[in-house]
Each structure stands twice: as structure tokens, then as C-alpha cells.
Design a protein around this motif. Structure first.
Motif, short mmCIF file in Angstrom:
data_model
loop_
_atom_site.label_atom_id
_atom_site.label_comp_id
_atom_site.label_asym_id
_atom_site.label_seq_id
_atom_site.Cartn_x
_atom_site.Cartn_y
_atom_site.Cartn_z
N THR A 93 -4.10 1.48 -4.07
CA THR A 93 -3.98 1.56 -2.61
C THR A 93 -5.33 1.25 -1.96
O THR A 93 -5.42 0.47 -1.01
CB THR A 93 -3.53 2.97 -2.19
OG1 THR A 93 -2.37 3.34 -2.92
CG2 THR A 93 -3.24 3.04 -0.69
N LEU A 94 -6.37 1.87 -2.51
CA LEU A 94 -7.72 1.67 -1.97
C LEU A 94 -8.17 0.22 -2.14
O LEU A 94 -8.79 -0.36 -1.24
CB LEU A 94 -8.69 2.62 -2.68
CG LEU A 94 -10.09 2.78 -2.10
CD1 LEU A 94 -10.03 3.26 -0.66
CD2 LEU A 94 -10.90 3.77 -2.94
N PHE A 133 -6.51 -1.97 0.46
CA PHE A 133 -7.09 -1.71 1.78
C PHE A 133 -8.46 -2.37 1.93
O PHE A 133 -8.77 -2.96 2.97
CB PHE A 133 -7.20 -0.20 2.01
CG PHE A 133 -7.78 0.15 3.35
CD1 PHE A 133 -7.01 0.10 4.50
CD2 PHE A 133 -9.12 0.53 3.47
CE1 PHE A 133 -7.55 0.42 5.75
CE2 PHE A 133 -9.67 0.84 4.69
CZ PHE A 133 -8.87 0.79 5.84
N GLN A 134 -9.25 -2.27 0.88
CA GLN A 134 -10.59 -2.88 0.92
C GLN A 134 -10.49 -4.40 1.08
O GLN A 134 -11.27 -5.03 1.79
CB GLN A 134 -11.37 -2.52 -0.35
CG GLN A 134 -11.85 -1.08 -0.36
CD GLN A 134 -12.35 -0.64 -1.73
OE1 GLN A 134 -12.04 -1.25 -2.76
NE2 GLN A 134 -13.12 0.45 -1.75
N CYS A 159 -13.43 9.48 1.76
CA CYS A 159 -12.73 8.25 2.14
C CYS A 159 -11.94 8.48 3.42
O CYS A 159 -11.94 7.63 4.33
CB CYS A 159 -11.79 7.82 1.01
SG CYS A 159 -10.71 6.44 1.43
N VAL A 219 -4.76 8.89 0.35
CA VAL A 219 -5.58 8.82 -0.87
C VAL A 219 -6.34 10.14 -1.04
O VAL A 219 -6.94 10.64 -0.09
CB VAL A 219 -6.58 7.64 -0.79
CG1 VAL A 219 -7.62 7.72 -1.90
CG2 VAL A 219 -5.83 6.32 -0.87
N MET A 265 0.83 -1.22 0.00
CA MET A 265 0.00 0.00 0.00
C MET A 265 0.86 1.26 0.00
O MET A 265 0.59 2.21 -0.74
CB MET A 265 -0.92 0.00 1.24
CG MET A 265 -2.08 -0.97 1.14
SD MET A 265 -2.99 -1.03 2.69
CE MET A 265 -3.59 0.63 2.79
N ILE A 276 -3.57 4.79 3.41
CA ILE A 276 -4.93 5.02 2.90
C ILE A 276 -5.39 6.45 3.20
O ILE A 276 -6.18 7.02 2.44
CB ILE A 276 -5.93 3.97 3.48
CG1 ILE A 276 -7.22 3.94 2.65
CG2 ILE A 276 -6.26 4.22 4.92
CD1 ILE A 276 -7.06 3.45 1.25
N THR A 298 -1.27 0.43 8.51
CA THR A 298 -2.26 0.16 7.46
C THR A 298 -3.01 1.44 7.11
O THR A 298 -3.32 1.69 5.95
CB THR A 298 -3.28 -0.90 7.95
OG1 THR A 298 -2.61 -1.94 8.62
CG2 THR A 298 -4.07 -1.46 6.79
N VAL A 323 -12.27 6.42 6.93
CA VAL A 323 -11.13 5.73 7.53
C VAL A 323 -10.93 6.20 8.98
O VAL A 323 -10.62 5.40 9.86
CB VAL A 323 -9.85 5.96 6.70
CG1 VAL A 323 -8.61 5.43 7.43
CG2 VAL A 323 -9.98 5.30 5.33
#
Length: 485
Positions: free
Chosen positions: A21-22, A25-26, A51, A46, A9, A43, A39, A55
């Protein structure tokens, strides 16, 4: 949670691949893997504020929002998207503040144009005994630049020397500081002291500063010592645009052609703006037509060029062509089109453009768009519609800026609307009580409606406050005084 996925990531976000990256993470989240601060950090980088908030909520839910690294990433995310208050609140929640946390808060205030608050953060850092990094000193120099605080900036420079910090790292920030405050000799001394350690970023900064301060001999001397690059030429052209210096701008254009840089869209956009600011509208259009790739900035710049020279129909035609090329306009595009309509007295076209922002493109008009539209209506004698638009703006909970009150005051002056004009004037002076131009504007309003006692009273207030009307000026370029690139 395998450390490998965190590293992947981080690698994706460093390379600018936000979608990947997204996606990673998903996948982590759906698999129910453990989520930690390492982690969350990538993210949060982004470029999506929605988003970012989601997060943040997830971090609170999982209890992974407490580490300093997560809090710092959250602060930076909120600051980047204009939510400084949220950034400050997160900062206040941090248990252990390391130098990166302090630097993030310091740079956030600088980013939002609040240098006094940035200096207050720095003073608190000193009080807490926090180690000062090169990034701290760079942000501090930017704050001094915003304040035009020469002595304080000199103190930061002294601190750099006394603490033995790397001048190669801080050289560009110091050059930016001195050139922005018009101390070219000091900037040149720093540059020359580095000998072989100079890099292109430092050279580009000094070239831009020299051109901005009309020190062309020094700018060209540096340019001759290096291979020209797009950033250097773009910076120099931006300075030419600001100074309306056509002769030097043309020479830089020649250098760009010689080295094959005219394929760069950003460089061409600045060239276009330079020609327009220098009154060469047809040169600007010729350049626009030859551009290999036109961005929304290119189209907007050309519209603004036409509008500022009174060619409203041509600006509107550019807007239609842009739509035909399936390039969606942005908020700045609409400011350019509305200004063009105002300068050319095109009321119906201006009304159509203003309404299409929300209806066709889903863009919410800001105070600057309302100011332009009010100006259009005021010039056309539509004073009741002016107040209707203003009331609609207030109903939508958009705070009127000084530009809005100025547009309303001008409309009232043109339409002899005395009582409501005085209401606009009162609000304008509450927002900007120490700006001489506002008093001059109000004085003109009272003169237009025949209230000469009020005109004299305003002049007395200006004298008592020590406010002086800004003197008009014009640039005259003496061609033979310039060197050659």
C-alpha cells in the motif's frame, strides 16, 4: 489520478499488505498525480503513526483534508495510536458529520475506556437526528458494559427490537453485554431465539461468557452443538485462567489436542497462562517446551509464570534464552522480568534489566517499569536510590501513576522514611481518593512508623466516606460438580 490505483491500494490494505500500500502511494506522490480523499483513506490505515502524521500534513498541504471521508480516516488513525485528543480535534473540524464520523468518535471513546464520554456523543447524535446504524448500537452496548449499566443496556436492547434491527448482526454484542454483567439467562434467550441464524462468533462469545460465569453445563452444551474452533477454546481458556479453574481448563486442553489445535501459538499461550494461574508451573513449562512456534508472548508468559511463583532465577534464565533465540523483548517482557526480580529479591539483576531497556533495546521505561524497579529497591533497603529513580522519572516528564506512589509508599514503610512517605501518601490519595485499598496501605504505613493517632484518623475517614476494606477470598473447585466436554 486513475481510480485503478486507489482501488489497488484499498485492496492491498484490506489484505493486510501495508508495505505494498505504501509503495503504491509513494509512486503516486512521486509522479505528481492528483491526490484525493480516496487516495488518502487506505494509506491512513497503514499501521504506522509517523506515516499517518506525515499523510495528515500532506492532506493539509494539498487541501484534500476537508472531505468527511478523509477527516473520519484521520480520526480513526489518531484514536488507534492513543492520541484521542487529536482525534477529537479532527472531529470538531468536520463540516458535515455523517453516521460513520459519529460512530468513529463513539468507538474511539469506548476504545480508550471513556464510556461516559461515549454516551455523551450518542446523546448528541440523537439531538442532531443522525440515523443509528448497527455499529452505533454495538459501540453503545460496549459503553454500557464498561459502565456495568444494566438498565441502560436493556434500553439499547429494546431499541434494537423496536427499530427492527438485525439481531444476527447485534446478537454477539448483546450476548457480550449480558454475560459480562453476569446475566446468563438473558444471553441464552437471545442465543436460542435466533434458531438457525447463529454463527461461530456468537457461539464463541456465549461459550466464553458461560465459562467466565462458571456456567459450565451451558458452555459444554453449546460446544457440543458445533465443531470446536481455536477462537472458542481460546476464549474459554482465558475464562478458566481468570477463575483459576484447572479441571475445566484441562478438559479444554484435551479437546484442543483431539482436534489438532495445539499448533496454534495463541491458544498455547493462553493454555500456558491457565496452568500458571492454577499453580501448575511445571505443566506450563512442559507445554512451553513442546510449542512449535514461540512468540514474544510465549516467552513473556513463561517468565511471568516463574516470577509469580517466586522462581526469579528461572525467569531470568528464560529471558537470557529468549535473547539467545534473537527474539527482541517488548515492554511487557520487562515488566515480567522486573516483577520476577522483585519477588525473588534480585536487586542487581533487576537493576541490570531496567538499565538495558534503554541502553540495549531502545525501549523507554513507562510508569509500570519504574514502579517495579522502585519496589525492587525498596525491598532491598535502598531508599535513597528509590528517590533517585523517582527524580529521574520526573525529570524525564513521566507522570507518576498510583502504582508508582504505592511502590514508593511501601518502600518508605519498610525503611521507616516518615516525611517522604507522607508526601507519597498525599499524592496517592489525590490520584485515587475513593479506593479503600489506598487507605489500608496508608494505615499500615502509619502503624509501621508508630503513628497510631493517624491510623485511627484514617479509619474514621474511611467510615465517613463509606469505604469498606475489600474482603479476601479464595476459590475452591469441586471437581465432581463439573460436566464433561
Amino acid at each position: 489520478m486513475p481510480q485503478t490505483l486507489n482501488s489497488i491500494m484499498a485492496s492491498y490494505i484490506r489484505s493486510g499488505n501495508a508495505a505494498a500500500t505504501l509503495s503504491v502511494f509513494q509512486g503516486i506522490h512521486r509522479a505528481g498525480s492528483h491526490i484525493d480523499s480516496y487516495t488518502l483513506t487506505p494509506i491512513l490505515a497503514v499501521p504506522d503513526p509517523v506515516c499517518g502524521k506525515q499523510v495528515h500534513a500532506l492532506a493539509i498541504k494539498t487541501g484534500s483534508d476537508t472531505p468527511t471521508i478523509t477527516k473520519t480516516a484521520l480520526m480513526n488513525m489518531y484514536s488507534k495510536y492513543g492520541q484521542l485528543g487529536c482525534s477529537v480535534r479532527v472531529f470538531q473540524e468536520v463540516g458535515f458529520k455523517d453516521v460513520v464520523t459519529w460512530n468513529t468518535m463513539l468507538s474511539s471513546f469506548v476504545r480508550h475506556g471513556l464510556p461516559e464520554e461515549a454516551l455523551a456523543v450518542f446523546r448528541e447524535m440523537r439531538k442532531e437526528g443522525v440515523w443509528l446504524s448497527e455499529f452505533t448500537l454495538c459501540s453503545l452496548l460496549k459503553a454500557c458494559t464498561l459502565l456495568k449499566a444494566f438498565q441502560q443496556g436493556k434500553q439499547v436492547h429494546a431499541m434494537v427490537v423496536v427499530m427492527g434491527r438485525d439481531l444476527v448482526v447485534l446478537g454477539t454484542a448483546l450476548i457480550d453485554f449480558y454475560t459480562n454483567l453476569e446475566y446468563i439467562e438473558e444471553a441464552m434467550e437471545i442465543f436460542q431465539s435466533l434458531n438457525w441464524e447463529k454463527d461461530d462468533a456468537m457461539r464463541n462469545s456465549l461459550i466464553s461468557g458461560c465459562v467466565r460465569n462458571r456456567r459450565y453445563k451451558e458452555a459444554f452444551m453449546i460446544m457440543r452443538s458445533m465443531r470446536p474452533n481455536v477462537v472458542a477454546l481460546t476464549s474459554a481458556l482465558a475464562a478458566c485462567s481468570k477463575n483459576s479453574d484447572l479441571w475445566i481448563g484441562k478438559q479444554i486442553h484435551c479437546v484442543a489436542i483431539r482436534f489438532g489445535f495445539t499448533f496454534d501459538t495463541q491458544l498455547c499461550n493462553v493454555l500456558l497462562d491457565m496452568y500458571a494461574k492454577c499453580g501448575k508451573i511445571w505443566n506450563a513449562r512442559s507445554l512451553f517446551d513442546r510449542m512449535h512456534k514461540k512468540s514474544v508472548v510465549s516467552w513473556t508468559s513463561m517468565m511471568d509464570a516463574y516470577g509469580s511463583h517466586g522462581h526469579g532465577l528461572e525467569a531470568l534464565d528464560m529471558f537470557r534464552k529468549m535473547e539467545g533465540n534473537n527474539i527482541p523483548p517488548n515492554l511487557v517482557t520487562f515488566i515480567a522480568v522486573l516483577s520476577a526480580c522483585a519477588h525473588s529479591g534480585m536487586v542487581e539483576q533487576g537493576r541490570e534489566c531496567f538499565n538495558s531497556m534503554k541502553e540495549r533495546y531502545g525501549l523507554d521505561p513507562g510508569p509500570e517499569h519504574y514502579a517495579c524497579f522502585i519496589d525492587i529497591l525498596g525491598r532491598a533497603g535502598q531508599i535513597e536510590e528509590v528517590w533517585g529513580v523517582f527524580n529521574h522519572m520526573v525529570k524525564d516528564q513521566i507522570e507518576p501513576t498510583a502504582a508508582v506512589w504505592i511502590a514508593i509508599l511501601n518502600a518508605c514503610s519498610l525503611n521507616l522514611d516518615v516525611s517522604r512517605g507522607e508526601f507519597a501518601a498525599k499524592n496517592l490519595l489525590e490520584l485515587e481518593p475513593n479506593k479503600p485499598g489506598n487507605y489500608v496501605l496508608l494505615s499500615n504505613f502509619y502503624a509501621a512508623v508508630g503513628k497510631w493517632d493517624s491510623v485511627n484518623e484514617l479509619r474514621s475517614i474511611m467510615r465517613d466516606k463509606g469505604l469498606v476494606k475489600e474482603i479476601g477470598n479464595s476459590w475452591v473447585t469441586v471437581v465432581h460438580s463439573h460436566g464433561n466436554v
